[in-house]
Write a protein that holds these residues in place. Sequence first.
Motif, PDB file in Angstrom:
ATOM      1  N   ALA A  33       0.857  -1.181   0.000  1.00  0.00           N
ATOM      2  CA  ALA A  33       0.000   0.000   0.000  1.00  0.00           C
ATOM      3  C   ALA A  33       0.894   1.232   0.000  1.00  0.00           C
ATOM      4  O   ALA A  33       2.031   1.185   0.483  1.00  0.00           O
ATOM      5  CB  ALA A  33      -0.909  -0.002   1.223  1.00  0.00           C
ATOM      6  N   MET A  34       0.368   2.318  -0.529  1.00  0.00           N
ATOM      7  CA  MET A  34       1.108   3.571  -0.581  1.00  0.00           C
ATOM      8  C   MET A  34       0.236   4.689  -0.021  1.00  0.00           C
ATOM      9  O   MET A  34      -0.988   4.560   0.034  1.00  0.00           O
ATOM     10  CB  MET A  34       1.497   3.902  -2.024  1.00  0.00           C
ATOM     11  CG  MET A  34       2.364   2.861  -2.696  1.00  0.00           C
ATOM     12  SD  MET A  34       4.024   2.773  -1.992  1.00  0.00           S
ATOM     13  CE  MET A  34       4.687   4.371  -2.479  1.00  0.00           C
ATOM     14  N   ALA A  35       0.863   5.780   0.340  1.00  0.00           N
ATOM     15  CA  ALA A  35       0.091   6.880   0.915  1.00  0.00           C
ATOM     16  C   ALA A  35       0.777   8.212   0.687  1.00  0.00           C
ATOM     17  O   ALA A  35       1.967   8.280   0.359  1.00  0.00           O
ATOM     18  CB  ALA A  35      -0.112   6.660   2.411  1.00  0.00           C
ATOM     19  N   TRP A  36      -0.016   9.239   0.853  1.00  0.00           N
ATOM     20  CA  TRP A  36       0.483  10.618   0.894  1.00  0.00           C
ATOM     21  C   TRP A  36       0.163  11.196   2.273  1.00  0.00           C
ATOM     22  O   TRP A  36      -0.951  11.030   2.779  1.00  0.00           O
ATOM     23  CB  TRP A  36      -0.173  11.475  -0.185  1.00  0.00           C
ATOM     24  CG  TRP A  36       0.279  11.169  -1.575  1.00  0.00           C
ATOM     25  CD1 TRP A  36      -0.311  10.319  -2.468  1.00  0.00           C
ATOM     26  CD2 TRP A  36       1.428  11.704  -2.242  1.00  0.00           C
ATOM     27  NE1 TRP A  36       0.388  10.302  -3.642  1.00  0.00           N
ATOM     28  CE2 TRP A  36       1.461  11.146  -3.533  1.00  0.00           C
ATOM     29  CE3 TRP A  36       2.414  12.626  -1.878  1.00  0.00           C
ATOM     30  CZ2 TRP A  36       2.458  11.474  -4.469  1.00  0.00           C
ATOM     31  CZ3 TRP A  36       3.400  12.947  -2.794  1.00  0.00           C
ATOM     32  CH2 TRP A  36       3.418  12.373  -4.073  1.00  0.00           C
ATOM     33  N   PHE A  37       1.133  11.873   2.815  1.00  0.00           N
ATOM     34  CA  PHE A  37       0.974  12.626   4.045  1.00  0.00           C
ATOM     35  C   PHE A  37       1.402  14.070   3.762  1.00  0.00           C
ATOM     36  O   PHE A  37       2.042  14.337   2.740  1.00  0.00           O
ATOM     37  CB  PHE A  37       1.865  12.044   5.157  1.00  0.00           C
ATOM     38  CG  PHE A  37       1.376  10.758   5.733  1.00  0.00           C
ATOM     39  CD1 PHE A  37       1.500   9.555   5.033  1.00  0.00           C
ATOM     40  CD2 PHE A  37       0.787  10.714   6.989  1.00  0.00           C
ATOM     41  CE1 PHE A  37       1.037   8.363   5.566  1.00  0.00           C
ATOM     42  CE2 PHE A  37       0.333   9.519   7.536  1.00  0.00           C
ATOM     43  CZ  PHE A  37       0.461   8.349   6.825  1.00  0.00           C
ATOM     44  N   ALA A  97       4.783   7.733   0.941  1.00  0.00           N
ATOM     45  CA  ALA A  97       5.240   6.712   1.878  1.00  0.00           C
ATOM     46  C   ALA A  97       4.819   5.329   1.417  1.00  0.00           C
ATOM     47  O   ALA A  97       3.747   5.156   0.821  1.00  0.00           O
ATOM     48  CB  ALA A  97       4.680   6.987   3.268  1.00  0.00           C
ATOM     49  N   THR A  98       5.675   4.349   1.725  1.00  0.00           N
ATOM     50  CA  THR A  98       5.413   2.944   1.403  1.00  0.00           C
ATOM     51  C   THR A  98       5.018   2.208   2.669  1.00  0.00           C
ATOM     52  O   THR A  98       5.730   2.259   3.674  1.00  0.00           O
ATOM     53  CB  THR A  98       6.664   2.279   0.816  1.00  0.00           C
ATOM     54  OG1 THR A  98       7.095   3.023  -0.314  1.00  0.00           O
ATOM     55  CG2 THR A  98       6.363   0.852   0.400  1.00  0.00           C
ATOM     56  N   ALA A  99       3.892   1.516   2.593  1.00  0.00           N
ATOM     57  CA  ALA A  99       3.402   0.775   3.760  1.00  0.00           C
ATOM     58  C   ALA A  99       4.152  -0.544   3.932  1.00  0.00           C
ATOM     59  O   ALA A  99       4.887  -0.979   3.051  1.00  0.00           O
ATOM     60  CB  ALA A  99       1.912   0.506   3.607  1.00  0.00           C
ATOM     61  N   SER A 104      -3.202  -0.385   4.190  1.00  0.00           N
ATOM     62  CA  SER A 104      -2.696   0.414   5.272  1.00  0.00           C
ATOM     63  C   SER A 104      -3.692   1.495   5.652  1.00  0.00           C
ATOM     64  O   SER A 104      -4.749   1.628   5.035  1.00  0.00           O
ATOM     65  CB  SER A 104      -1.346   1.033   4.891  1.00  0.00           C
ATOM     66  OG  SER A 104      -0.665   1.469   6.048  1.00  0.00           O
ATOM     67  N   GLY A 105      -3.329   2.239   6.679  1.00  0.00           N
ATOM     68  CA  GLY A 105      -4.234   3.246   7.199  1.00  0.00           C
ATOM     69  C   GLY A 105      -3.602   4.598   7.339  1.00  0.00           C
ATOM     70  O   GLY A 105      -2.728   4.966   6.555  1.00  0.00           O
ATOM     71  N   SER A 106      -4.003   5.322   8.369  1.00  0.00           N
ATOM     72  CA  SER A 106      -3.621   6.716   8.501  1.00  0.00           C
ATOM     73  C   SER A 106      -2.481   6.978   9.475  1.00  0.00           C
ATOM     74  O   SER A 106      -2.085   8.123   9.656  1.00  0.00           O
ATOM     75  CB  SER A 106      -4.838   7.529   8.932  1.00  0.00           C
ATOM     76  OG  SER A 106      -5.327   7.047  10.173  1.00  0.00           O
ATOM     77  N   SER A 107      -1.965   5.938  10.110  1.00  0.00           N
ATOM     78  CA  SER A 107      -0.894   6.149  11.073  1.00  0.00           C
ATOM     79  C   SER A 107       0.472   6.123  10.400  1.00  0.00           C
ATOM     80  O   SER A 107       0.754   5.245   9.586  1.00  0.00           O
ATOM     81  CB  SER A 107      -0.937   5.070  12.150  1.00  0.00           C
ATOM     82  OG  SER A 107       0.212   5.145  12.978  1.00  0.00           O
ATOM     83  N   THR A 108       1.327   7.060  10.761  1.00  0.00           N
ATOM     84  CA  THR A 108       2.670   7.079  10.193  1.00  0.00           C
ATOM     85  C   THR A 108       3.453   5.818  10.550  1.00  0.00           C
ATOM     86  O   THR A 108       4.360   5.416   9.816  1.00  0.00           O
ATOM     87  CB  THR A 108       3.451   8.306  10.681  1.00  0.00           C
ATOM     88  OG1 THR A 108       3.497   8.298  12.114  1.00  0.00           O
ATOM     89  CG2 THR A 108       2.803   9.600  10.203  1.00  0.00           C
ATOM     90  N   GLU A 112       7.020   2.394   6.173  1.00  0.00           N
ATOM     91  CA  GLU A 112       8.426   2.154   6.463  1.00  0.00           C
ATOM     92  C   GLU A 112       9.386   2.976   5.622  1.00  0.00           C
ATOM     93  O   GLU A 112      10.531   3.185   6.038  1.00  0.00           O
ATOM     94  CB  GLU A 112       8.761   0.672   6.302  1.00  0.00           C
ATOM     95  CG  GLU A 112       8.465   0.089   4.930  1.00  0.00           C
ATOM     96  CD  GLU A 112       8.802  -1.410   4.868  1.00  0.00           C
ATOM     97  OE1 GLU A 112       9.633  -1.869   5.687  1.00  0.00           O
ATOM     98  OE2 GLU A 112       8.239  -2.108   4.014  1.00  0.00           O
ATOM     99  N   TYR A 113       8.976   3.420   4.456  1.00  0.00           N
ATOM    100  CA  TYR A 113       9.842   4.244   3.622  1.00  0.00           C
ATOM    101  C   TYR A 113       9.154   5.562   3.313  1.00  0.00           C
ATOM    102  O   TYR A 113       7.946   5.580   3.034  1.00  0.00           O
ATOM    103  CB  TYR A 113      10.203   3.528   2.318  1.00  0.00           C
ATOM    104  CG  TYR A 113      10.986   2.267   2.528  1.00  0.00           C
ATOM    105  CD1 TYR A 113      10.415   1.019   2.284  1.00  0.00           C
ATOM    106  CD2 TYR A 113      12.297   2.312   2.977  1.00  0.00           C
ATOM    107  CE1 TYR A 113      11.134  -0.142   2.479  1.00  0.00           C
ATOM    108  CE2 TYR A 113      13.017   1.145   3.188  1.00  0.00           C
ATOM    109  CZ  TYR A 113      12.424  -0.076   2.947  1.00  0.00           C
ATOM    110  OH  TYR A 113      13.134  -1.215   3.146  1.00  0.00           O
TER     111      TYR A 113
END
Length: 124
Positions: A33-37, A97-99, A104-108, A112-113
């Motif tokens: 999973a991937m994300a933007w913060f 960010a790479t989960a 994945s969810g909303s917690s940093t 991991e990357y």
Amino acid sequence: QMQLVESGGGLVQAGDSLRLSCAASGGDISRKAMAWFRQAPGKEREFVATISWDGITIDYTDSVKGRFAISRDNEKNMVYLQMNSLKFEDTGVYYCATARGYFSGSSTRQYEYWGQGTQVTVSA
């Protein structure tokens, strides 16, 4: 070790659009999973959006729902964030960010990357 490089940030006016890109290298994101913060000056890093490994499960923080769209291209090892109707409060450094897993969810802590970030500034 995986490296993430964000691009596409800039200075825009309220109501404008931007498209952020995240290029991954040194690893395969297709099963992650991937994300933007984002992080505004003087504030903690906050969750913006996440997308599952297959691009099917997507979630956004309430403040960007209906305006932002996260997407991915696993063949290119890329993740994107289309940002429309930008507001002053969207200003900040945006991080990709790479989960650790497929979802994945909303917690940093679930990621991991991290990339170095790209600055988005929205003038009111």
